[in-house]
Write a protein that holds these residues in place. Sequence first.
Motif, PDB file in Angstrom:
ATOM      1  N   GLU A   1       7.978 -23.304 -16.852  1.00 57.88           N
ATOM      2  CA  GLU A   1       8.022 -22.921 -15.434  1.00 57.88           C
ATOM      3  C   GLU A   1       7.907 -24.119 -14.501  1.00 57.88           C
ATOM      4  O   GLU A   1       8.614 -24.182 -13.509  1.00 57.88           O
ATOM      5  CB  GLU A   1       6.911 -21.912 -15.118  1.00 57.88           C
TER       6      GLU A   1
ATOM      7  N   ALA B   1      -0.843 -16.921 -18.359  1.00 57.67           N
ATOM      8  CA  ALA B   1       0.062 -17.961 -17.851  1.00 57.67           C
ATOM      9  C   ALA B   1       0.385 -17.724 -16.379  1.00 57.67           C
ATOM     10  O   ALA B   1       0.417 -18.664 -15.580  1.00 57.67           O
ATOM     11  CB  ALA B   1       1.345 -18.006 -18.679  1.00 57.67           C
ATOM     12  N   LYS B   2       0.629 -16.461 -16.016  1.00 58.38           N
ATOM     13  CA  LYS B   2       0.946 -16.126 -14.627  1.00 58.38           C
ATOM     14  C   LYS B   2      -0.216 -16.491 -13.703  1.00 58.38           C
ATOM     15  O   LYS B   2      -0.005 -17.073 -12.633  1.00 58.38           O
ATOM     16  CB  LYS B   2       1.271 -14.635 -14.527  1.00 58.38           C
TER      17      LYS B   2
ATOM     18  N   GLY C   1       1.163 -13.804 -21.311  1.00 62.69           N
ATOM     19  CA  GLY C   1       1.942 -13.801 -20.075  1.00 62.69           C
ATOM     20  C   GLY C   1       1.073 -13.646 -18.839  1.00 62.69           C
ATOM     21  O   GLY C   1       1.280 -14.332 -17.834  1.00 62.69           O
TER      22      GLY C   1
ATOM     23  N   LYS D   1      14.609 -17.896 -19.655  1.00 62.35           N
ATOM     24  CA  LYS D   1      14.629 -18.752 -18.462  1.00 62.35           C
ATOM     25  C   LYS D   1      16.017 -18.713 -17.821  1.00 62.35           C
ATOM     26  O   LYS D   1      16.138 -18.610 -16.601  1.00 62.35           O
ATOM     27  CB  LYS D   1      14.240 -20.187 -18.850  1.00 62.35           C
TER      28      LYS D   1
ATOM     29  N   THR E   1       9.260 -12.403 -20.597  1.00 58.79           N
ATOM     30  CA  THR E   1       9.533 -13.626 -21.346  1.00 58.79           C
ATOM     31  C   THR E   1       8.457 -13.873 -22.387  1.00 58.79           C
ATOM     32  O   THR E   1       8.752 -14.173 -23.542  1.00 58.79           O
ATOM     33  CB  THR E   1       9.625 -14.827 -20.385  1.00 58.79           C
ATOM     34  N   SER E   2       7.212 -13.746 -21.989  1.00 53.55           N
ATOM     35  CA  SER E   2       6.097 -13.979 -22.903  1.00 53.55           C
ATOM     36  C   SER E   2       6.103 -12.992 -24.064  1.00 53.55           C
ATOM     37  O   SER E   2       5.873 -13.365 -25.213  1.00 53.55           O
ATOM     38  CB  SER E   2       4.777 -13.882 -22.136  1.00 53.55           C
TER      39      SER E   2
ATOM     40  N   SER F   1      11.243 -12.010 -15.979  1.00 56.40           N
ATOM     41  CA  SER F   1       9.850 -12.105 -15.521  1.00 56.40           C
ATOM     42  C   SER F   1       9.017 -12.804 -16.583  1.00 56.40           C
ATOM     43  O   SER F   1       9.366 -12.814 -17.771  1.00 56.40           O
ATOM     44  CB  SER F   1       9.280 -10.708 -15.251  1.00 56.40           C
ATOM     45  N   LEU F   2       7.898 -13.367 -16.165  1.00 56.24           N
ATOM     46  CA  LEU F   2       7.034 -14.104 -17.078  1.00 56.24           C
ATOM     47  C   LEU F   2       6.448 -13.185 -18.161  1.00 56.24           C
ATOM     48  O   LEU F   2       6.355 -13.586 -19.321  1.00 56.24           O
ATOM     49  CB  LEU F   2       5.920 -14.802 -16.293  1.00 56.24           C
TER      50      LEU F   2
ATOM     51  N   LEU G   1       4.656 -21.498 -21.753  1.00 60.68           N
ATOM     52  CA  LEU G   1       5.124 -20.738 -20.590  1.00 60.68           C
ATOM     53  C   LEU G   1       4.919 -21.532 -19.296  1.00 60.68           C
ATOM     54  O   LEU G   1       5.805 -21.580 -18.437  1.00 60.68           O
ATOM     55  CB  LEU G   1       4.385 -19.399 -20.501  1.00 60.68           C
TER      56      LEU G   1
END
Length: 164
Positions: A51, A155-156, A152, A99, A108-109, A104-105, A47
Amino acid sequence: MKTNSTKRFVYITLLSAMAITINILESTLIPPLPFGIRFGLANIIALITIEILGVKEMIIVNIMRVVIGNLLRGLIFGTTFWIAFGGVALSSIVLILCKKMNSSLLFTSTLSSIGHTVGQVFVVMFIYQQASMIAIVPYLLIAAIPTGILTGIVAKEALKRVKV
């Protein structure tokens, strides 16, 4: 991210090393939950990679994670390798699609976690010729959602701290 090729190569190498390390540590130190469920902590690096560097680099990091991680554990091209590869392949496809859609992350996650799970189950069904494996998919999906949300969130938070 605009960088010269040497800096980009260094980032890919470091992210690959982190993904491999996390993958090996998770698989050796953290016992799996029922049905072989794992947290998928190495996906945090995928992730982060997509990004900050992009799709191509995420694919490289994911392939390196599976190939070198299995090589270091002595499992290269065995059943475990192909199951991991199937999961990472479908997860990577999901990451690319999300992507492109600017998802949103967390979304996506979560979808990536689901994709990883489905990819692994399909490989297991293919290798062992067991269509009945589809029966555990609902249980695996129930686990994939919170683990996807967890990776997620991590990662964020990590992306907030990355200086590129």
